[in-house]
Design a protein around this motif. Sequence first.
Motif, PDB file in Angstrom:
ATOM      1  N   SER A 102      55.365  21.358  38.731  1.00 33.18           N
ATOM      2  CA  SER A 102      54.926  20.951  37.086  1.00 33.18           C
ATOM      3  C   SER A 102      55.628  19.531  36.618  1.00 33.18           C
ATOM      4  O   SER A 102      56.672  19.170  37.073  1.00 33.18           O
ATOM      5  N   SER A 103      54.996  18.745  35.858  1.00 36.32           N
ATOM      6  CA  SER A 103      55.491  17.472  35.502  1.00 36.32           C
ATOM      7  C   SER A 103      56.684  17.654  34.730  1.00 36.32           C
ATOM      8  O   SER A 103      57.665  16.817  34.734  1.00 36.32           O
ATOM      9  N   PHE A 104      57.137  18.757  34.160  1.00 35.45           N
ATOM     10  CA  PHE A 104      58.111  18.870  33.435  1.00 35.45           C
ATOM     11  C   PHE A 104      59.407  19.237  34.424  1.00 35.45           C
ATOM     12  O   PHE A 104      60.484  18.440  34.204  1.00 35.45           O
ATOM     13  N   TRP A 105      59.253  19.628  35.432  1.00 32.55           N
ATOM     14  CA  TRP A 105      60.384  19.549  36.759  1.00 32.55           C
ATOM     15  C   TRP A 105      60.432  18.323  37.096  1.00 32.55           C
ATOM     16  O   TRP A 105      61.700  17.869  37.798  1.00 32.55           O
ATOM     17  N   GLN A 106      59.332  17.481  37.211  1.00 34.87           N
ATOM     18  CA  GLN A 106      59.536  16.190  38.120  1.00 34.87           C
ATOM     19  C   GLN A 106      60.481  15.367  37.083  1.00 34.87           C
ATOM     20  O   GLN A 106      61.107  14.387  37.733  1.00 34.87           O
ATOM     21  N   TYR A 107      60.467  15.366  35.742  1.00 34.62           N
ATOM     22  CA  TYR A 107      61.404  14.752  35.160  1.00 34.62           C
ATOM     23  C   TYR A 107      62.834  15.000  35.605  1.00 34.62           C
ATOM     24  O   TYR A 107      63.878  14.099  35.904  1.00 34.62           O
ATOM     25  N   ILE A 108      63.117  16.317  35.935  1.00 34.01           N
ATOM     26  CA  ILE A 108      64.341  16.737  36.157  1.00 34.01           C
ATOM     27  C   ILE A 108      64.868  16.194  37.667  1.00 34.01           C
ATOM     28  O   ILE A 108      65.867  15.702  37.758  1.00 34.01           O
ATOM     29  N   VAL A 109      63.839  16.355  38.498  1.00 27.37           N
ATOM     30  CA  VAL A 109      64.043  15.927  39.926  1.00 27.37           C
ATOM     31  C   VAL A 109      64.172  14.383  40.225  1.00 27.37           C
ATOM     32  O   VAL A 109      65.260  13.983  40.763  1.00 27.37           O
ATOM     33  N   LYS A 110      63.577  13.698  39.332  1.00 29.18           N
ATOM     34  CA  LYS A 110      63.705  12.198  39.401  1.00 29.18           C
ATOM     35  C   LYS A 110      64.977  11.777  38.900  1.00 29.18           C
ATOM     36  O   LYS A 110      65.720  11.081  39.239  1.00 29.18           O
ATOM     37  N   GLY A 111      65.619  12.412  37.796  1.00 28.96           N
ATOM     38  CA  GLY A 111      67.020  12.137  37.042  1.00 28.96           C
ATOM     39  C   GLY A 111      68.046  12.385  38.127  1.00 28.96           C
ATOM     40  O   GLY A 111      68.863  11.581  38.349  1.00 28.96           O
ATOM     41  N   ILE A 112      67.935  13.580  38.793  1.00 31.98           N
ATOM     42  CA  ILE A 112      68.659  13.946  40.037  1.00 31.98           C
ATOM     43  C   ILE A 112      69.079  12.959  41.102  1.00 31.98           C
ATOM     44  O   ILE A 112      69.901  12.522  41.318  1.00 31.98           O
ATOM     45  N   VAL A 113      67.625  12.564  41.461  1.00 34.86           N
ATOM     46  CA  VAL A 113      67.565  11.651  42.829  1.00 34.86           C
ATOM     47  C   VAL A 113      68.119  10.283  42.206  1.00 34.86           C
ATOM     48  O   VAL A 113      68.877   9.781  43.236  1.00 34.86           O
ATOM     49  N   ILE A 114      68.151   9.749  40.998  1.00 33.33           N
ATOM     50  CA  ILE A 114      68.305   8.413  40.348  1.00 33.33           C
ATOM     51  C   ILE A 114      70.036   8.567  40.392  1.00 33.33           C
ATOM     52  O   ILE A 114      70.558   7.630  40.925  1.00 33.33           O
ATOM     53  N   LEU A 115      70.534   9.836  39.919  1.00 36.33           N
ATOM     54  CA  LEU A 115      71.859   9.822  39.742  1.00 36.33           C
ATOM     55  C   LEU A 115      72.601   9.853  41.105  1.00 36.33           C
ATOM     56  O   LEU A 115      73.528   9.095  41.156  1.00 36.33           O
ATOM     57  N   VAL A 116      72.197  10.642  41.946  1.00 29.27           N
ATOM     58  CA  VAL A 116      72.830  10.639  43.438  1.00 29.27           C
ATOM     59  C   VAL A 116      72.661   9.550  43.919  1.00 29.27           C
ATOM     60  O   VAL A 116      73.622   8.869  44.590  1.00 29.27           O
ATOM     61  N   ALA A 117      71.423   8.614  43.945  1.00 30.51           N
ATOM     62  CA  ALA A 117      71.168   7.425  44.506  1.00 30.51           C
ATOM     63  C   ALA A 117      72.259   6.512  44.158  1.00 30.51           C
ATOM     64  O   ALA A 117      73.140   5.731  44.706  1.00 30.51           O
ATOM     65  N   VAL A 118      72.440   6.235  42.873  1.00 38.22           N
ATOM     66  CA  VAL A 118      73.322   5.366  42.203  1.00 38.22           C
ATOM     67  C   VAL A 118      74.886   5.620  42.542  1.00 38.22           C
ATOM     68  O   VAL A 118      75.535   4.614  42.814  1.00 38.22           O
ATOM     69  N   TYR A 119      75.212   6.898  42.455  1.00 37.18           N
ATOM     70  CA  TYR A 119      76.379   7.278  42.823  1.00 37.18           C
ATOM     71  C   TYR A 119      76.980   7.041  44.245  1.00 37.18           C
ATOM     72  O   TYR A 119      78.016   6.440  44.485  1.00 37.18           O
ATOM     73  N   ALA A 120      75.944   7.200  45.196  1.00 38.74           N
ATOM     74  CA  ALA A 120      76.137   7.040  46.634  1.00 38.74           C
ATOM     75  C   ALA A 120      76.439   5.335  46.555  1.00 38.74           C
ATOM     76  O   ALA A 120      77.181   4.808  47.399  1.00 38.74           O
ATOM     77  N   ASP A 121      75.536   4.430  45.966  1.00 35.86           N
ATOM     78  CA  ASP A 121      75.675   3.041  45.974  1.00 35.86           C
ATOM     79  C   ASP A 121      76.924   2.522  45.539  1.00 35.86           C
ATOM     80  O   ASP A 121      77.732   1.717  45.989  1.00 35.86           O
ATOM     81  N   VAL A 122      77.619   3.008  44.349  1.00 37.95           N
ATOM     82  CA  VAL A 122      78.959   3.055  43.753  1.00 37.95           C
ATOM     83  C   VAL A 122      80.114   3.195  44.802  1.00 37.95           C
ATOM     84  O   VAL A 122      80.775   2.331  45.108  1.00 37.95           O
ATOM     85  N   ILE A 123      79.911   4.197  45.477  1.00 34.11           N
ATOM     86  CA  ILE A 123      80.975   4.536  46.556  1.00 34.11           C
ATOM     87  C   ILE A 123      80.881   3.756  47.482  1.00 34.11           C
ATOM     88  O   ILE A 123      82.072   3.166  48.192  1.00 34.11           O
ATOM     89  N   LYS A 124      79.759   3.372  47.941  1.00 28.91           N
ATOM     90  CA  LYS A 124      79.519   2.437  49.244  1.00 28.91           C
ATOM     91  C   LYS A 124      80.375   0.937  49.075  1.00 28.91           C
ATOM     92  O   LYS A 124      80.986   0.372  49.643  1.00 28.91           O
TER      93      LYS A 124
END
Length: 332
Positions: A306-328
């Motif tokens: 569902s498109s509703f869940w897609q917003y949640i998945v995208k948000g989680i992916v972006i948050l994890v990616a940015v956090y990993a980049d900060v740690i790196k």
Amino acid sequence: MSQLSLQEKQKDHALLQIGAGIKQFVRDNMGILIGFLVLCIIISIVNSSFLTANNLLNVLRQTSTNLYLALAMTMIIILGGIDLSVGSVMAVVGVVTSSLVALFGAPVLVAVAAGLAVGVLFGALNGYVVATTVIPPFIVTLATMNIARGAAYVLTDGKPIRVMSDSFNFIGSGYIGGVLPTPVLYLVILLIICYLIMNKTKLGRYMYAVGGNAEAAKFSGINIKRIKLFAYTFSGLMAGVAGIVLASRMFSGQPTAGNGAELDAIAAVVLGGTSMTGGYGRIGGTVIGALIIGVLSNGLNLMGVSSFWQYIVKGIVILVAVYADVIKRKRG
């Protein structure tokens, strides 16, 4: 013989430079490249239709609109700024261009030029205010975001403007040689232009200098106002291109077009490793970031999420990616 030998040496040198550039690109973006490949593998296992030629072209076509915005957004974020108005500028440009073609019978080239001019004017307005006042870019572009969106609604009375011109619709829905979608062709050209600006010109070096330390750049003789004016004006131009292509693809100018597009563009830039504090970022990283967002959206659609869940998945992916980049970066 000597002339032939010289040409061969020049050819070898060019190949070595290309090879070195590819190695540097892979080295700089190793983490996000691995993540992108893993994502593609997972989606292709879940749904075999993902790797079909038609679907991959569809991903590129859908991603191209986001990348038009993200290329310019990379420059602005490297400068330490932000542009929240691009989605609304897309809408007003699409509305103006569609109105000229459908309601006033203007030639397509004239309508496109007028639409791009509107985008440039909004971008130049953002750049001028940001460069000449102490108002934060967030506030400036938030204001123009509302102005542009309001203008789109006023011009259309909240209703879409249908365009029945084949030549206009070809801009965003056509194919070159029956294979390459026109939006992808524009993207390739714009990628080359942006790469050259950021890596082969003084303007690009000045952007990194201003984003890294504006005071030091000022004392070095760099015209900071001019650099900011260019970046925001270019962003307006890219929003204009995206707005026209999107209107052509939808066969209409819609005042709701581009809603949330600025967030997808910012997400692509951040996923690509550009620092939100300015001074660091690469066009190549932004391309991968936009592809991740495009592939993720396409994969979730293929899986029937569902498109509703897609917003949640995208948000989680972006948050994890940015956090990993900060740690790196902290470890580096």
